[in-house]
Write an enzyme that holds these catalytic residues in place. Structure first.
Site, PDB file in Angstrom:
ATOM      1  CG  ASP A 352      -1.951  -0.922   1.159  1.00 53.79           C
ATOM      2  OD1 ASP A 352      -2.486  -1.071   0.240  1.00 53.79           O
ATOM      3  OD2 ASP A 352      -2.489  -1.246   2.320  1.00 53.79           O
ATOM      4  CG  ASP A 693      -5.037  -0.069   5.240  1.00 51.20           C
ATOM      5  OD1 ASP A 693      -5.693  -0.239   4.391  1.00 51.20           O
ATOM      6  OD2 ASP A 693      -4.327   0.723   5.347  1.00 51.20           O
ATOM      7  CG  ASP A 697      -6.769  -4.150   1.691  1.00 53.06           C
ATOM      8  OD1 ASP A 697      -7.224  -4.013   0.383  1.00 53.06           O
ATOM      9  OD2 ASP A 697      -6.095  -3.160   2.356  1.00 53.06           O
TER      10      ASP A 697
END
Lengths: 1072, 280
Positions: A352, A693, A697
């Protein structure tokens, strides 16, 4: 195969019905509710009984008993169970025949069963312990909800909500269920737990989109209301909510086997295969040598026990959990022990951006005033700003920044560093506030001195924010109007521009300069704000003037433009270093973000995910000034892929992108697309680590070889699905994790080599016993004492071994080629060191017997008489006669001597296994000493302390027998030092397979990097005085000078994960 | 999705054939003949070296040993007892006194055992002083003491060729295990007892089962080649009413403080138990 993503969107949209299209009254009838009165309690109770509570069903955990049983039959346990059962069978047969003298067999069976059960319990305990760490992360249900029932507002526990309930939410609340809004005021929700996008989204009661996931009039369970208020009808509860569906989807994505699990399985098969084939072979031999079947079965058990490294799996577990502990200290919390090693074999990290690579806070990065761009410090712990602040323009700009800002520090944080203080306000305003506080000091005090008299907050139509202040200059009675907003809108309202503190007319040249600066800052992916001001003329706006923000009775045009400020969520300071480490470690870092491509690319460049020299297709097009379509996309090493493009891509196209670009950024991607990217990488054979997070996901985290959840920003669902939790959300921590993972793989190799070696020394006695019919040199129980006694602590000590070379400078291991246990390792351990150990132990054995009266020649072929209970006058080489018990006692002395010899030689084995290439003089490890001392200590205790316990088959041993094997131990050590010298001196010699060094060719370390700027003699990576490595930069190959190549007799070529076939290019070059 | 597609059978067969012998590279089992040769040569040299080393260390070790007495005798500090004849399976005698076939094996064993005690074989042996340890430490050639078969009386096999088996009075010879250097103290003798009283009457030859000290110590096979260990014959006169019953007999060595006969674990240390069952 059908992508789970397709089924995800399908099932989600199917589930939402079309509630977002219905009007309020239609909804009332559909759910039998009333917007003003709510449901009646009776009706609510009825629906609750039908639908169940509004809570997610926790994922089904494997029952503890199943986990336990798995440990009991997994790995070698099954072989040992077979051994135990055979023991009992042979005992049963003997019992039936009436010869109960062989109570040993019953006893051996019990011991084997105990070994299995104890190691099983141990492994189970280890696993349970690491699972328990995670028990702390498990609450994700909103506590209370404000509901209208029976016409009254009530606070109810959120799990009591039912479909049709009318709930009220306000800023700060968690949405208690999926809700169709019927009234909203300034309502914004943070959908990041669902979509991963952290930008708050506005919510209203209008039907804005066909897709229920996109429409503004539905708020989803477990998301947060950031500001405003809203009222809505509950349309889905519990597992039927969107989140509930995703959670159930997650449990549908299978967990892949971890690489270390595959390696251990491979190892177990290998050893079990050897054990069974030798066992069966000798069973046949002994039967054809006219041994009784019963005896043959007993031999079989012995062979199995000798072959199975009973303690090894426990050792592996301990080593892994030691590493897990070490990693936890470095902020990587490992949920699944095996994930420790998986991280080490990672070849692709999909990371990310926000929060992982970046600091997750907007920070002022650049300023533009006086026609010049200034850079600001964006580090985490800034206390000053270094740029030139002497210009009067800066004074004006700083005043606007300070005053035209609604954000405030929460009180009571004066002692905290500015960067750590909590601020009430949006991200940009927070950034500006902190920026001003760092430079100017007490902002709140400055604001108090420049009293605000009027204000227009930012809104999306105006795109500016304005306020009017009295000034702190007592001699200046003018009001100061300050304004900030979108730069082009601000510029429109200006007629002058401040240069060096002086107002100058805004001509086209200056506008051009503004435009250039704006484009440049925007091009860096930064959010740019324009600032302007105007001192209101004292005569028109006297002290008593009453400002009306509705009628705008003050000028909002012909202002004076002061400057630009641009903000970005800056990368964490440790990240660039971590990324370059990944690069040298051959790990591809892919950025996956929901952000805008330009921002994503800027961050990727600043952290090194896209290196300074590489270009994307767009860059090439821009440079050559040709349309993007004409660029040969194979020339571009980097790629920025938009989520929109990804949506329309076939998996082949995705494969091509993943395969042909070494530097990839995926921007504007939804979390669901992460799953597709992960699968794409896995198709390339990569071991993929994924960070995440949001709740959405979870499928990607599960699907990845190693899912990494964020400890701070991560949702509980993500943490549940992940294999590892990053406590500090920092990308750099992943890299330290990788380092530990690689180290443990190397060290497990050493442990296994150490453990396997003595198997031969345990096995040979049985084989020679069967073939030469000598008295049994070592007993089954004694073998267990080596495997589970003396050898355990040294094996664990090897886990503390430091890296032999910079492990972060070599490529990730190839899943298919670099096995934990390969042919070379097995052959070197079994056929070389193992045989040497056996010879040493046999010398001790024969010495003990000879010195007691049985010369080696007498021992051959005596087995049947030796073991006959009725023969009590067995004659030795000197004419003395021995009773059966006297012989048995001597046999135990033989066991003890053999045991001691193996132990002594295992010390040598431990020393040689410490390093695989380096001489032991080159590397120290204090824990190894603990291993050596424990080994000898345990042997001493067993021999002298427990030497009188008959059942253990140990006898006190004459002290000199401890030294018989010492010359052989020294030989082993010298032999291995010579081997190490040989492979260091003559790398790539074809005798290497014999000497356990094949891996050095495919996977050797890079010790120094001779990459000189300027490009004259570049691109050779020296790995060793005699090694070198060519990176895949094909275009640099012609620059190599021949002498440099000659320095490296053996050149192996690495392709660093790029599609270039380095070897081929190298050969081509040589032909030239 | 990461599942590998299974290769067709024919292809995997070809691959196997390629692996076993690859005509292009001349590789056999993945290696060329030269490579195999080198590996073979390596292991030949390696194992040859280990074998030589093993032989050498064993030779060195054997050089440290004496030919006459073992280095250590601590594992046999006290002798075990053994009987002759020794039935194959366990120490149990089953015979029919009227059926010569049933005890023929016992008789043959006894006869064979006593062959070395025959006078003709003892011509070199000397008559020693009875009742005294016959110490020959200073003598280079150790003499063996004569053991007269006549001392075994009715069990000598001279008068009764069946050693009493045909009369229901079977003989069993009890011997003490040879241990180099063992010097019994006191007056060692063998004494046997039946567990149930009155079933059997026991006679000893020599009388009272005495073992003469002159037969000790033993100097080992190479120095004391003609040594004959002393024997005690035990004649069991089985009561006529006790036939068909199994009689458990235990013999012990008594009268010598340094000869153990009650070890918990070693049931043959200074004692021996056997069973006799006679039918008519």
């Amino acid at each position: 195969m059908k992508s789970p993503f397709c089924s995800l969107s399908f099932s989600l949209s199917f589930g939402i019905q079309d509630d977002h299209r219905l009007s309020a009254s239609e909804l009332e009838t559909k759910y039998g509710t009333s917007i003003s009165e709510g449901l009646s309690s009776a009706k609510a109770a009825q629906v609750l009984a039908r639908d169940g509570p509004n809570a997610l069903t926790p994922p089904k955990a494997t029952p503890e008993i199943v986990k336990f049983l798995k440990q009991m039959i997994g790995g070698f346990s099954i072989l040992l169970w077979i051994g135990a059962v055979f023991s009992w069978i042979s005992f049963g047969i003997q019992l039936a025949q009436g010869t109960v003298s062989f109570i040993d067999q019953l006893y051996l069976g019990v011991v084997l069963a105990l070994v299995v059960i104890l190691t099983g319990i141990f492994a189970y305990y280890q696993e349970a312990k690491s699972t328990n760490i995670m028990a702390s992360f498990s609450k994700m249900i909103p506590q209370q909800a404000l509901v209208i029932r029976d016409g009254e507002k009530k606070e109810l526990p959120a799990d009591q909500l039912v479909v049709g309930d009318i709930v009220e939410i306000k800023g700060g609340d968690r949405i208690p269920a999926d809700i169709r809004l019927i009234f909203a005021q300034g309502c914004k929700v943070d959908n990041s737990s669902l979509t991963g996008e952290s930008e708050p989204q506005s919510r209203s009661c209008d039907f804005t989109h066909e897709n229920p996931l996109e429409t503004k009039n539905i708020a989803f369970y477990s998301t947060t209301c950031v500001e405003g208020t809203a009222t809505g009808i509950v349309i889905n509860t519990g597992d039927r909510t969107i989140i509930g569906r995703i959670a159930s989807l997650t449990s549908g994505v299978g967990n892949e086997k971890t690489p270390i699990a595959i390696e251990i399985e491979h190892f177990v098969y290998l050893v079990a295969g050897v054990a069974i084939s030798i066992g069966v072979l000798f069973f046949i031999i002994s039967v054809s040598m006219r041994y009784k079947i019963l005896d043959s079965i007993i031999f079989l058990i012995g062979i199995i026990v000798a072959n199975v490294p009973e303690g090894l799996l426990a050792t592996v577990t301990v080593s892994l959990s030691l590493t897990a502990k070490r990693m936890a200290k470095k902020n990587c919390l490992v949920k699944n022990l095996e994930a420790v090693e998986t991280l080490g074999s990672t070849s692709v990290i999909c990371s990310d951006k926000t929060g992982t690579l970046t600091q997750n806070r907007m920070t002022v990065a650049h300023l533009w005033f006086d026609n010049q761009i200034y850079s600001a410090d964006t580090s985490e712990d800034q206390t000053t700003q270094p740029f030139d602040q002497s210009s009067p323009s800066w004074t004006a700009l700083s005043k606007i920044v300070t005053l035209c800002n609604r954000a405030e520090f929460r009180p009571g944080q004066e002692n905290l560093p500015i960067m750590k203080r909590v601020v009430v306000g949006d991200a940009s305003e927070t950034a500006l506030l902190k920026f001003a506080e760092v430079i100017l000091g007490d902002v709140m005090n400055i604001r108090a001195q420049n009293k605000k008299v009027a204000e227009i907050p930012f809104n999306s139509t105006n795109k500016f924010q304005l306020s009017i202040h009295k000034t702190d200059d007592p001699n200046d009675e003018r009001f100061l109007l300050v304004m900030k907003g979108a730069p082009e809108r601000i510029l429109e309202r200006c007629s002058t521009i401040m240069i060096n503190g002086k107002e100058e007319p805004l001509d086209s040249e200056k506008a051009e300069a503004f435009q250039t600066a704006y484009m440049e800052l925007g091009g860096m992916g930064e959010r740019v704000l324009g600032f302007c001001h105007l001192y209101l003329p004292e005569n028109e706006f006297p002290d008593t003037y009453s400002f009306d923000t509705d009628s705008m009775n003050f000028p909002t045009s012909n202002l004076c433009f002061v400057g630009l400020l641009s903000m970005i969520d800056p990368p964490r300071s440790t990240v660039p270093d971590a990324v370059s480490k990944c690069r040298s470690a051959g790990i591809k870092v892919i950025m996956v973000t929901g952000d805008h491509p330009i921002t994503a690319k800027a961050i990727a460049k600043s952290v090194g995910i896209i290196s300074a020299t590489s270009e994307t297709v767009e860059d090439i097009a821009k440079r050559l000034n040709i349309p993007v379509e004409q660029v040969n996309w194979r020339e571009a090493t980097a790629a920025v892929v938009n989520g929109m493009e990804l949506k329309d891509m076939s998996s082949q196209q995705l494969d091509e992108i993943l395969c042909n670009h070494s530097e990839i950024v995926f921007a504007r991607t939804s979390p669901q697309q992460k799953l597709i990217i992960v699968e794409g990488c896995q198709r390339q054979g990569a071991v993929v680590a994924v960070t995440g997070d949001g709740v959405n996901d979870s499928p990607a985290l599960k699907k990845a070889d190693i899912g990494i959840a964020m400890g701070i920003a991560g949702s509980d669902a993500a943490k549940n699905a992940a294999d590892m939790v990053l406590l500090d959300d920092n990308f750099a921590s992943i890299v330290t994790g990788v380092e530990e993972g690689r180290l443990i793989f190397d060290n497990l190799k050493k442990t296994i080599a150490y453990t396997l070696t003595k198997n031969i020394a345990e096995l040979c006695p049985f084989l020679i016993y069967i073939i030469a019919s000598i008295p049994l040199p070592i007993g089954t129980i004694t073998i267990l004492f080596i495997d589970l006694g003396t050898d355990i602590i040294p094996s664990v000590a090897l886990a503390y071994e430091k890296a032999e070379s910079d492990i972060m400078n070599r490529r990730p291991r190839n899943k298919r080629k670099d096995r934990l246990v390969n042919e070379q390792l097995a052959i070197y351990s079994y056929l070389q060191i193992g045989i040497m150990q056996s010879v040493g132990a046999f010398v001790t054995y024969f010495t003990v017997y000879a010195e007691q009266g049985f010369l080696p020649s007498t021992l051959l072929g005596v087995r049947v008489n030796w073991e006959n209970n009725a023969i009590n006058d067995f004659e030795d080489s000197y004419g003395q006669e021995w009773t059966k018990y006297q012989r048995t006692y001597l046999q135990w002395t033989g066991y003890t001597a053999f045991f001691v010899s193996i132990t002594i030689q295992q010390v040598a084995d431990l020393i040689i296994r410490k390093t695989r290439r380096n001489s032991i003089f080159q590397q120290g490890n204090k824990v190894i000493w603990v291993g050596i001392f424990s080994q000898i200590g345990i042997a001493l205790i067993l021999t002298y302390g427990l030497g009188h316990v008959t059942a253990l088959n140990f006898t006190p041993l004459r002290f000199q027998y401890w030294f018989v094997a010492v010359p052989f131990a020294i030989l082993i050590w010298v032999y291995d030092e010579v081997r190490k010298l040989f492979i260091r001196r003559y790398p790539g010699n074809h005798l290497h397979p014999i000497f356990l060094s094949k891996e050095n060719i495919t996977n050797f370390p890079i010790s120094s990097l001779l990459l000189q700027a300027g490009g004259t003699r570049t691109c050779i990576i020296k790995t060793h005085p005699h090694h070198c490595l060519l990176p895949p930069y094909g275009d640099l190959l012609p620059l190599l000078t021949k002498p440099l190549l000659l320095e490296c007799p053996v050149c192996a070529i690495s392709s660093m994960g790029s599609p270039h076939d380095g070897v081929k290019e190298f050969h081509d070059y040589e032909k030239k | 999705m990461s599942k590998e597609t299974k290769k067709p059978f024919r292809q995997s067969m070809t691959e196997w054939r390629q692996f076993i012998y690859n005509p292009n590279s001349g590789e056999f089992l993945g290696r060329t003949a030269k490579s195999w040769g080198l590996i073979l040569l390596f292991y030949l040299v390696f194992y040859g070296f280990l074998a030589a080393l093993f032989t050498f260390t064993m030779w060195v070790m054997l050089q440290t040993l004496s030919n006459d007495i073992p280095k250590y005798r601590d594992r046999i500090s006290s002798p075990g007892l053994m009987i002759s004849p020794k039935p194959d399976t366990a120490l149990e005698f089953y015979f029919n006194k009227s059926d010569a076939q049933s005890y023929a094996e016992y008789v043959a064993t006894l006869r064979k055992f006593l062959e070395s005690y025959d006078d003709s074989k003892q011509s070199q042996n000397i008559n020693c002083t009875p009742g005294r340890i016959f110490d020959q430490n200073d003598v280079a050639v150790k003499k063996a003491c004569r053991f007269n078969l006549s001392e075994l009386g009715q069990c000598s096999g001279k008068e009764d060729k069946t050693f009493g088996y045909s009369k229901g009075t079977p003989c069993v010879l009890v011997k003490v295990n040879r241990i180099i250097g063992l010097k019994p103290e006191g007056e060692p003798r063998i004494q046997c007892a039946s567990k149930e009283a009155g079933m059997v009457e026991i006679n000893y030859f020599p009388p009272e089962g005495l073992i003469d000290l002159m037969y000790f110590p033993y100097y080992g096979k190479s120095l004391h080649a003609h040594y004959l260990q002393p024997l005690v014959a035990v004649q069991l006169a089985i009561n006529s009413n006790s036939t068909k019953e199994e009689i458990a007999i235990e013999c012990k060595i008594l009268g010598s403080p340094n000869l153990k006969n009650e070890d918990d674990r070693d049931k043959f240390l200074g004692r021996i138990a056997f069973k006799v069952q006679m039918t008519e």
